[in-house]
Scaffold this motif. Structure first.
Motif, PDB file in Angstrom:
ATOM      1  N   UNK A 136     -60.932  -1.093 -16.158  1.00  0.00           N
ATOM      2  CA  UNK A 136     -61.146  -2.292 -16.973  1.00  0.00           C
ATOM      3  C   UNK A 136     -61.223  -1.818 -18.418  1.00  0.00           C
ATOM      4  N   UNK A 137     -60.189  -2.132 -19.198  1.00  0.00           N
ATOM      5  CA  UNK A 137     -60.133  -1.718 -20.597  1.00  0.00           C
ATOM      6  C   UNK A 137     -60.531  -2.899 -21.474  1.00  0.00           C
ATOM      7  N   UNK A 138     -61.637  -2.763 -22.193  1.00  0.00           N
ATOM      8  CA  UNK A 138     -62.175  -3.837 -23.028  1.00  0.00           C
ATOM      9  C   UNK A 138     -61.856  -3.559 -24.488  1.00  0.00           C
ATOM     10  N   UNK A 139     -61.458  -4.616 -25.203  1.00  0.00           N
ATOM     11  CA  UNK A 139     -61.039  -4.483 -26.591  1.00  0.00           C
ATOM     12  C   UNK A 139     -61.789  -5.484 -27.460  1.00  0.00           C
ATOM     13  N   UNK A 140     -61.937  -5.113 -28.721  1.00  0.00           N
ATOM     14  CA  UNK A 140     -62.666  -5.973 -29.662  1.00  0.00           C
ATOM     15  C   UNK A 140     -61.754  -6.970 -30.362  1.00  0.00           C
ATOM     16  N   UNK A 141     -60.455  -6.905 -30.115  1.00  0.00           N
ATOM     17  CA  UNK A 141     -59.531  -7.876 -30.707  1.00  0.00           C
ATOM     18  C   UNK A 141     -58.352  -8.097 -29.778  1.00  0.00           C
ATOM     19  N   UNK A 142     -57.766  -9.271 -29.880  1.00  0.00           N
ATOM     20  CA  UNK A 142     -56.599  -9.622 -29.077  1.00  0.00           C
ATOM     21  C   UNK A 142     -55.411  -8.737 -29.458  1.00  0.00           C
ATOM     22  N   UNK A 143     -55.241  -8.487 -30.735  1.00  0.00           N
ATOM     23  CA  UNK A 143     -54.115  -7.675 -31.197  1.00  0.00           C
ATOM     24  C   UNK A 143     -54.186  -6.264 -30.621  1.00  0.00           C
ATOM     25  N   UNK A 144     -55.383  -5.660 -30.636  1.00  0.00           N
ATOM     26  CA  UNK A 144     -55.542  -4.312 -30.107  1.00  0.00           C
ATOM     27  C   UNK A 144     -55.260  -4.276 -28.607  1.00  0.00           C
ATOM     28  N   UNK A 145     -55.681  -5.318 -27.896  1.00  0.00           N
ATOM     29  CA  UNK A 145     -55.419  -5.381 -26.458  1.00  0.00           C
ATOM     30  C   UNK A 145     -53.923  -5.420 -26.176  1.00  0.00           C
ATOM     31  N   UNK A 146     -53.195  -6.292 -26.890  1.00  0.00           N
ATOM     32  CA  UNK A 146     -51.759  -6.434 -26.652  1.00  0.00           C
ATOM     33  C   UNK A 146     -51.018  -5.147 -27.007  1.00  0.00           C
ATOM     34  N   UNK A 147     -51.402  -4.527 -28.115  1.00  0.00           N
ATOM     35  CA  UNK A 147     -50.749  -3.288 -28.533  1.00  0.00           C
ATOM     36  C   UNK A 147     -50.986  -2.177 -27.514  1.00  0.00           C
ATOM     37  N   UNK A 148     -52.205  -2.071 -27.008  1.00  0.00           N
ATOM     38  CA  UNK A 148     -52.516  -1.033 -26.027  1.00  0.00           C
ATOM     39  C   UNK A 148     -51.782  -1.274 -24.719  1.00  0.00           C
ATOM     40  N   UNK A 149     -51.723  -2.521 -24.268  1.00  0.00           N
ATOM     41  CA  UNK A 149     -51.016  -2.827 -23.027  1.00  0.00           C
ATOM     42  C   UNK A 149     -49.548  -2.452 -23.142  1.00  0.00           C
ATOM     43  N   UNK A 150     -48.939  -2.773 -24.268  1.00  0.00           N
ATOM     44  CA  UNK A 150     -47.531  -2.439 -24.473  1.00  0.00           C
ATOM     45  C   UNK A 150     -47.316  -0.929 -24.486  1.00  0.00           C
ATOM     46  N   UNK A 151     -48.256  -0.203 -25.095  1.00  0.00           N
ATOM     47  CA  UNK A 151     -48.121   1.249 -25.183  1.00  0.00           C
ATOM     48  C   UNK A 151     -48.362   1.938 -23.849  1.00  0.00           C
ATOM     49  N   UNK A 152     -49.263   1.385 -23.031  1.00  0.00           N
ATOM     50  CA  UNK A 152     -49.670   2.051 -21.793  1.00  0.00           C
ATOM     51  C   UNK A 152     -48.728   1.733 -20.638  1.00  0.00           C
ATOM     52  N   UNK A 153     -48.182   0.527 -20.593  1.00  0.00           N
ATOM     53  CA  UNK A 153     -47.403   0.082 -19.428  1.00  0.00           C
ATOM     54  C   UNK A 153     -46.268   1.046 -19.059  1.00  0.00           C
ATOM     55  N   UNK A 154     -45.584   1.569 -20.039  1.00  0.00           N
ATOM     56  CA  UNK A 154     -44.471   2.449 -19.730  1.00  0.00           C
ATOM     57  C   UNK A 154     -44.852   3.873 -19.431  1.00  0.00           C
ATOM     58  N   UNK A 155     -46.163   4.177 -19.471  1.00  0.00           N
ATOM     59  CA  UNK A 155     -46.599   5.572 -19.331  1.00  0.00           C
ATOM     60  C   UNK A 155     -47.447   5.825 -18.089  1.00  0.00           C
ATOM     61  N   UNK A 156     -47.809   4.779 -17.369  1.00  0.00           N
ATOM     62  CA  UNK A 156     -48.562   4.955 -16.127  1.00  0.00           C
ATOM     63  C   UNK A 156     -47.847   4.197 -15.013  1.00  0.00           C
ATOM     64  N   UNK A 157     -47.965   4.658 -13.771  1.00  0.00           N
ATOM     65  CA  UNK A 157     -47.237   4.020 -12.683  1.00  0.00           C
ATOM     66  C   UNK A 157     -47.931   2.811 -12.073  1.00  0.00           C
ATOM     67  N   UNK A 158     -49.093   2.442 -12.589  1.00  0.00           N
ATOM     68  CA  UNK A 158     -49.858   1.369 -11.975  1.00  0.00           C
ATOM     69  C   UNK A 158     -49.723   0.070 -12.765  1.00  0.00           C
ATOM     70  N   UNK A 159     -50.008  -1.040 -12.100  1.00  0.00           N
ATOM     71  CA  UNK A 159     -49.928  -2.368 -12.723  1.00  0.00           C
ATOM     72  C   UNK A 159     -50.950  -2.492 -13.843  1.00  0.00           C
ATOM     73  N   UNK A 160     -50.505  -3.006 -14.985  1.00  0.00           N
ATOM     74  CA  UNK A 160     -51.394  -3.269 -16.113  1.00  0.00           C
ATOM     75  C   UNK A 160     -51.406  -4.781 -16.354  1.00  0.00           C
ATOM     76  N   UNK A 161     -52.521  -5.404 -16.045  1.00  0.00           N
ATOM     77  CA  UNK A 161     -52.702  -6.839 -16.269  1.00  0.00           C
ATOM     78  C   UNK A 161     -53.373  -7.048 -17.621  1.00  0.00           C
ATOM     79  N   UNK A 162     -53.069  -8.177 -18.263  1.00  0.00           N
ATOM     80  CA  UNK A 162     -53.755  -8.511 -19.508  1.00  0.00           C
ATOM     81  C   UNK A 162     -54.352  -9.907 -19.406  1.00  0.00           C
TER      82      UNK A 162
END
Length: 304
Positions: A136-162
């Protein structure tokens, strides 16, 4: 109809007069969209009003206030006179030193540094890999959450929900049912989310959750307190939110995992102990290797 219109006009006139003659100790501000602005009015400090109208009354009630995360200086903020109340910490049924590890990677850049976001995302990927999802990755802003999800999705083999993928109940249910999935979310998920069991072994927090400096009510309270404002407003609010976010990890006696606060200020700032002491009594580390070893004991087999 005429009488209702007269009453509505009278109430509106009273409201306008109150705004034009704003009494001391209150603040007004406008918020909301341009086409539907809303005028808000609030007292800067409720303590004096509660003291006069409630606590000093001869028939004042006995109040019991309970919470898993009671903020510091609560009695002062509510106007409760010193010596008229008792405080009791009943502890927790969980053995946090055995069940959880608090990790602060002090090697990351300061969150105000332009290089922080990319470094934080790299650290997040490494931690998710160590936990094999289950994050469970918690973020202090919506922008940071979206940026992190985009960066992480292509680098791990597991589902990333937002948080933007599904309504909250369905999102939590999806996260709980897929043991190796990750859920990225903002402030609405820092409390009220209960995911016991192996689906959640890692909680990450991108930054210390200090309140926004441009919040009108908090800005007025800061002006009233002067140099003491950061210590009496910002630090207690951040401590409470941080404790609520960290509290998503251990929800039963069987839960084990890591809380990773990816903000070096938790390990270096002069106010760090006020934040650390607000958290459950987890073991603490600055070593990612120790975190990886801890998570290795919790991991199941990698899914095909």
């Amino acid at each position: 109809r005429r009488l209702r219109a007269q009453k509505a006009a009278a109430h509106l006139l009273e409201d306008v007069n109150e705004i034009l003659e704003m009494p001391a100790g209150q603040i007004a501000w406008v918020e909301g969209p341009e086409r539907g602005p809303v005028l808000r009015v609030a007292p800067i400090d409720v303590g004096d009003a509660l003291l006069e109208r409630l606590w000093k009354r001869e028939d004042a009630p006995t109040a019991v206030m309970t919470s898993a995360t009671i903020p510091p200086h609560l009695a002062d903020r509510l106007g409760i006179p010193a010596g008229t109340y008792d405080e009791l910490n009943v502890g927790s049924p969980f053995c946090y030193p055995d069940q959880a590890l608090l990790y602060c990677p002090v090697h990351l850049p300061d969150p105000r540094d332009p290089s922080f976001e990319a470094a934080m995302q790299d650290e997040l990927v490494a931690l998710i890999e160590a936990a094999q999802g289950r994050t469970l990755a918690l973020f202090t802003s919506w922008r940071a959450m979206q940026a992190a999800a985009e960066a992480v999705r292509g680098r791990v083999p597991w589902t990333v929900l937002t948080q933007s993928d599904l309504p909250k109940p369905k999102l939590v249910a999806e996260f709980s049912s897929d043991e190796h999935s990750c859920l990225f979310a903002t402030m609405g998920f820092w409390q009220g989310v209960d995911v016991p069991g192996p689906s959640l072994s890692l909680v990450t927090i991108d930054r210390l959750p200090f309140p926004r400096p441009d919040d009108p009510l908090l800005r007025a309270r800061r002006a009233l307190l002067g140099p003491r404002a950061f210590q009496l407003i910002d630090v207690p609010r951040a401590a409470t939110l941080l404790a609520q976010g960290a509290g998503r990890l251990v929800r039963s006696n069987q839960d084990r995992g890591v809380v990773a606060v990816l903000d070096r200020r938790l390990g270096k700032a002069r106010y760090r102990w006020e934040l650390v002491n607000a958290l459950p009594p987890m073991r603490r580390t600055r070593s990612r290797a120790e975190v990886e070893a801890f998570l290795a004991h919790l991991r199941g087999p990698v899914p095909d």
